[in-house]
Write a protein that holds these residues in place. Structure first.
Motif, PDB file in Angstrom:
ATOM      1  N   VAL A  63       0.844  -1.200   0.000  1.00  0.00           N
ATOM      2  CA  VAL A  63       0.000   0.000   0.000  1.00  0.00           C
ATOM      3  C   VAL A  63       0.878   1.248   0.000  1.00  0.00           C
ATOM      4  N   SER A  64       1.929   1.240   0.828  1.00  0.00           N
ATOM      5  CA  SER A  64       2.762   2.437   0.983  1.00  0.00           C
ATOM      6  C   SER A  64       3.555   2.772  -0.277  1.00  0.00           C
ATOM      7  N   SER A  65       3.808   1.778  -1.138  1.00  0.00           N
ATOM      8  CA  SER A  65       4.586   2.034  -2.352  1.00  0.00           C
ATOM      9  C   SER A  65       3.752   2.704  -3.450  1.00  0.00           C
ATOM     10  N   GLY A  66       2.431   2.759  -3.257  1.00  0.00           N
ATOM     11  CA  GLY A  66       1.580   3.443  -4.228  1.00  0.00           C
ATOM     12  C   GLY A  66       0.906   2.544  -5.231  1.00  0.00           C
ATOM     13  N   GLY A  67       0.911   1.231  -5.016  1.00  0.00           N
ATOM     14  CA  GLY A  67       0.221   0.315  -5.927  1.00  0.00           C
ATOM     15  C   GLY A  67       1.083  -0.045  -7.123  1.00  0.00           C
ATOM     16  N   VAL A  68       0.431  -0.259  -8.278  1.00  0.00           N
ATOM     17  CA  VAL A  68       1.144  -0.706  -9.491  1.00  0.00           C
ATOM     18  C   VAL A  68       2.169   0.347  -9.897  1.00  0.00           C
ATOM     19  N   ARG A  69       3.418  -0.112 -10.170  1.00  0.00           N
ATOM     20  CA  ARG A  69       4.497   0.818 -10.455  1.00  0.00           C
ATOM     21  C   ARG A  69       5.615   0.134 -11.232  1.00  0.00           C
ATOM     22  N   VAL A  70       6.518   0.933 -11.765  1.00  0.00           N
ATOM     23  CA  VAL A  70       7.727   0.434 -12.413  1.00  0.00           C
ATOM     24  C   VAL A  70       8.900   0.763 -11.503  1.00  0.00           C
ATOM     25  N   ASP A  71       9.754  -0.235 -11.220  1.00  0.00           N
ATOM     26  CA  ASP A  71      10.919  -0.045 -10.356  1.00  0.00           C
ATOM     27  C   ASP A  71      12.186  -0.485 -11.050  1.00  0.00           C
ATOM     28  N   LYS A  72      13.301   0.081 -10.605  1.00  0.00           N
ATOM     29  CA  LYS A  72      14.599  -0.428 -11.002  1.00  0.00           C
ATOM     30  C   LYS A  72      14.857  -1.751 -10.282  1.00  0.00           C
ATOM     31  N   LEU A  73      15.535  -2.655 -10.948  1.00  0.00           N
ATOM     32  CA  LEU A  73      15.867  -3.942 -10.343  1.00  0.00           C
ATOM     33  C   LEU A  73      17.063  -3.726  -9.420  1.00  0.00           C
ATOM     34  N   SER A  74      16.775  -3.283  -8.197  1.00  0.00           N
ATOM     35  CA  SER A  74      17.818  -2.918  -7.242  1.00  0.00           C
ATOM     36  C   SER A  74      18.525  -4.159  -6.708  1.00  0.00           C
ATOM     37  N   ALA A  75      19.604  -3.916  -5.952  1.00  0.00           N
ATOM     38  CA  ALA A  75      20.354  -5.019  -5.349  1.00  0.00           C
ATOM     39  C   ALA A  75      19.471  -5.837  -4.418  1.00  0.00           C
ATOM     40  N   SER A  76      18.573  -5.145  -3.708  1.00  0.00           N
ATOM     41  CA  SER A  76      17.671  -5.849  -2.791  1.00  0.00           C
ATOM     42  C   SER A  76      16.785  -6.839  -3.541  1.00  0.00           C
ATOM     43  N   TRP A  77      16.202  -6.398  -4.686  1.00  0.00           N
ATOM     44  CA  TRP A  77      15.367  -7.303  -5.474  1.00  0.00           C
ATOM     45  C   TRP A  77      16.213  -8.435  -6.069  1.00  0.00           C
ATOM     46  N   MET A  78      17.410  -8.122  -6.518  1.00  0.00           N
ATOM     47  CA  MET A  78      18.261  -9.168  -7.110  1.00  0.00           C
ATOM     48  C   MET A  78      18.663 -10.211  -6.075  1.00  0.00           C
ATOM     49  N   ASN A  79      18.887  -9.785  -4.823  1.00  0.00           N
ATOM     50  CA  ASN A  79      19.229 -10.745  -3.762  1.00  0.00           C
ATOM     51  C   ASN A  79      18.068 -11.692  -3.474  1.00  0.00           C
ATOM     52  N   ARG A  80      16.846 -11.213  -3.644  1.00  0.00           N
ATOM     53  CA  ARG A  80      15.662 -12.023  -3.355  1.00  0.00           C
ATOM     54  C   ARG A  80      15.235 -12.898  -4.543  1.00  0.00           C
ATOM     55  N   PHE A  81      15.799 -12.662  -5.720  1.00  0.00           N
ATOM     56  CA  PHE A  81      15.371 -13.358  -6.939  1.00  0.00           C
ATOM     57  C   PHE A  81      15.620 -14.864  -6.839  1.00  0.00           C
ATOM     58  N   LEU A  82      14.598 -15.652  -7.188  1.00  0.00           N
ATOM     59  CA  LEU A  82      14.707 -17.116  -7.186  1.00  0.00           C
ATOM     60  C   LEU A  82      14.888 -17.652  -8.608  1.00  0.00           C
ATOM     61  N   TYR A  83      13.914 -17.361  -9.477  1.00  0.00           N
ATOM     62  CA  TYR A  83      14.024 -17.768 -10.885  1.00  0.00           C
ATOM     63  C   TYR A  83      12.957 -17.010 -11.675  1.00  0.00           C
ATOM     64  N   GLY A  84      13.017 -17.150 -13.001  1.00  0.00           N
ATOM     65  CA  GLY A  84      12.028 -16.508 -13.865  1.00  0.00           C
ATOM     66  C   GLY A  84      11.831 -17.328 -15.123  1.00  0.00           C
ATOM     67  N   GLY A  85      10.970 -16.846 -15.987  1.00  0.00           N
ATOM     68  CA  GLY A  85      10.715 -17.571 -17.226  1.00  0.00           C
ATOM     69  C   GLY A  85       9.587 -16.939 -18.024  1.00  0.00           C
ATOM     70  N   SER A  86       9.429 -17.415 -19.250  1.00  0.00           N
ATOM     71  CA  SER A  86       8.451 -16.873 -20.187  1.00  0.00           C
ATOM     72  C   SER A  86       7.076 -17.488 -19.973  1.00  0.00           C
ATOM     73  N   VAL A  87       6.054 -16.675 -20.205  1.00  0.00           N
ATOM     74  CA  VAL A  87       4.673 -17.171 -20.287  1.00  0.00           C
ATOM     75  C   VAL A  87       4.292 -17.341 -21.764  1.00  0.00           C
ATOM     76  N   ILE A  88       4.668 -16.367 -22.584  1.00  0.00           N
ATOM     77  CA  ILE A  88       4.399 -16.427 -24.025  1.00  0.00           C
ATOM     78  C   ILE A  88       5.646 -16.938 -24.725  1.00  0.00           C
ATOM     79  N   ARG A  89       5.515 -17.997 -25.525  1.00  0.00           N
ATOM     80  CA  ARG A  89       6.683 -18.584 -26.208  1.00  0.00           C
ATOM     81  C   ARG A  89       6.563 -18.410 -27.703  1.00  0.00           C
TER      82      ARG A  89
END
Length: 352
Positions: free
Chosen positions: A326-352
């Motif tokens: 709530v405090s961040s203001g809802g839907v937003r675009v962020d830089k992929l900071s070091a904090s987010w990169m440390n928390r990253f587990l994995y990713g992948g495509s939905v549309i192929r």
């Protein structure tokens, strides 16, 4: 008199500048177009979107964005509100305002109906389909009060009809949805205008679909965050609800309802990657709990078994589209900071 000429010239310059500002290239400008009275469009007009443009709640660049209209989309023009705006209805029934600039929309006139056909009035909202089958592709919706021309009674269950915008398809012949009137009088001969070709886009490539998904997401910027938000409306989102909704809007693809199930879906239907540098634009990113801003706070954690607590979409160039508090203001675009990169587990495509 000199002052009057200067005032007129300044007014014309401001008007020209405002007219240019109505497109998607300048979303930060706020202008309520008031010049000219509302002019109702003829019932036979339809618009073809020429370039991606916003659909707004009122005829002003300061009003809320309902969604993005994409190249090749067709809309019904309900009125020309003024020199700068059309009031339109989309194929899915949304009503709003979009730029009248021919850079973004071209107006075509539907062909005349066959003189021997019958008219009919829609009694209740019903689908218009490409083929006479409930599994046929939905071309759009017919609404109560709409008039159509019946081209044939295909069988006991279906009529082949033509809408006032010229779209031909099949709809239910049940009296619950449609009532049939008399024959259409033969129109007086009129000069045949040079037809405006309707774009027939090729099936979009995966990159084009991703662009539409991201555009749908950007249309929700600022939508408030709510943990456990309802999946049946778009007034608030949590992270997984937001990701699920934009794929429904832009790709007609319904992902699972929560982030852990979405992570499993990506693993089962795509290729999961654990290296952020291997991510592509439009890939989903899955994250674990926040444990601190330093890398040492995550040392020794087995990320292959860590619990997913957040999902976002990678936009490329080190940016992510998501919602998380709530405090961040809802839907937003962020830089992929070091904090987010440390928390990253994995990713992948939905549309192929």
């Amino acid at each position: 008199m000199i002052t009057t000429y200067k005032q007129v010239a300044a007014t014309l310059l401001v008007s020209a500048t405002l007219a240019v500002s109505l497109g998607v290239s300048a979303p930060q400008q706020a202008f309520a177009a008031t010049a000219g009275a509302s002019v109702t469009a003829t019932a036979s007009q339809t618009g073809i979107i020429q370039s991606s443009v916003r659909l707004r709640t009122s005829p002003s660049t300061g009003s809320s964005v309902i969604k993005y209209l994409q190249t090749g989309d067709q809309v019904i023009i309900l009125e020309k509100t003024n020199s700068y705006w059309y009031k339109v209805r989309t194929a899915s029934g949304e009503v709003g305002y979009t730029s009248a600039d021919d850079q973004y929309i071209s107006v075509v006139t539907a062909p005349a109906a066959p003189s021997s056909a019958q008219t009919a009035v829609i009694e209740s909202t019903v689908r218009l389909r490409e083929t006479p089958s409930t599994s046929g592709t939905t071309l759009g919706y017919l609404y109560e009060g709409d008039q159509v021309v019946i081209l044939e009674k295909t069988n006991s269950y279906w009529y082949k009809v033509q809408t006032s915008q010229g779209t031909v398809g099949y709809t239910s012949s049940s009296s619950q949805y449609i009532s049939v009137g008399g024959a259409v009088p033969a129109p007086a001969p009129t000069p045949t205008p040079t037809p405006v070709p309707t774009p027939t886009p090729a099936p979009p490539a995966s990159s084009a679909i991703i662009d539409k998904v991201i555009a749908a997401g950007m249309g929700y910027l600022g939508t408030p965050y709510e943990f456990g938000s309802s999946r049946s409306n778009t007034s608030t989102f949590d992270c997984s609800d937001f990701i699920r909704q934009i794929f429904i809007d832009a790709a007609n693809l319904k992902l699972p309802a929560d982030s852990r199930q979405q992570g499993t879906w990506v693993k089962e239907n795509s290729t999961a990657v654990t290296d952020i540098s291997a991510l592509k634009r439009g890939d989903l990113m899955f994250f674990m709990d926040y444990k601190g801003s330093s890398a040492s706070a995550y040392a020794g954690i087995n990320k292959s078994t860590a619990r997913i607590t957040h999902v976002a979409m990678y936009m490329g160039d080190g940016q992510i589209l998501h919602t998380y508090s709530v405090s961040s203001g809802g839907v937003r675009v962020d830089k992929l900071s070091a904090s987010w990169m440390n928390r990253f587990l994995y990713g992948g495509s939905v549309i192929r």
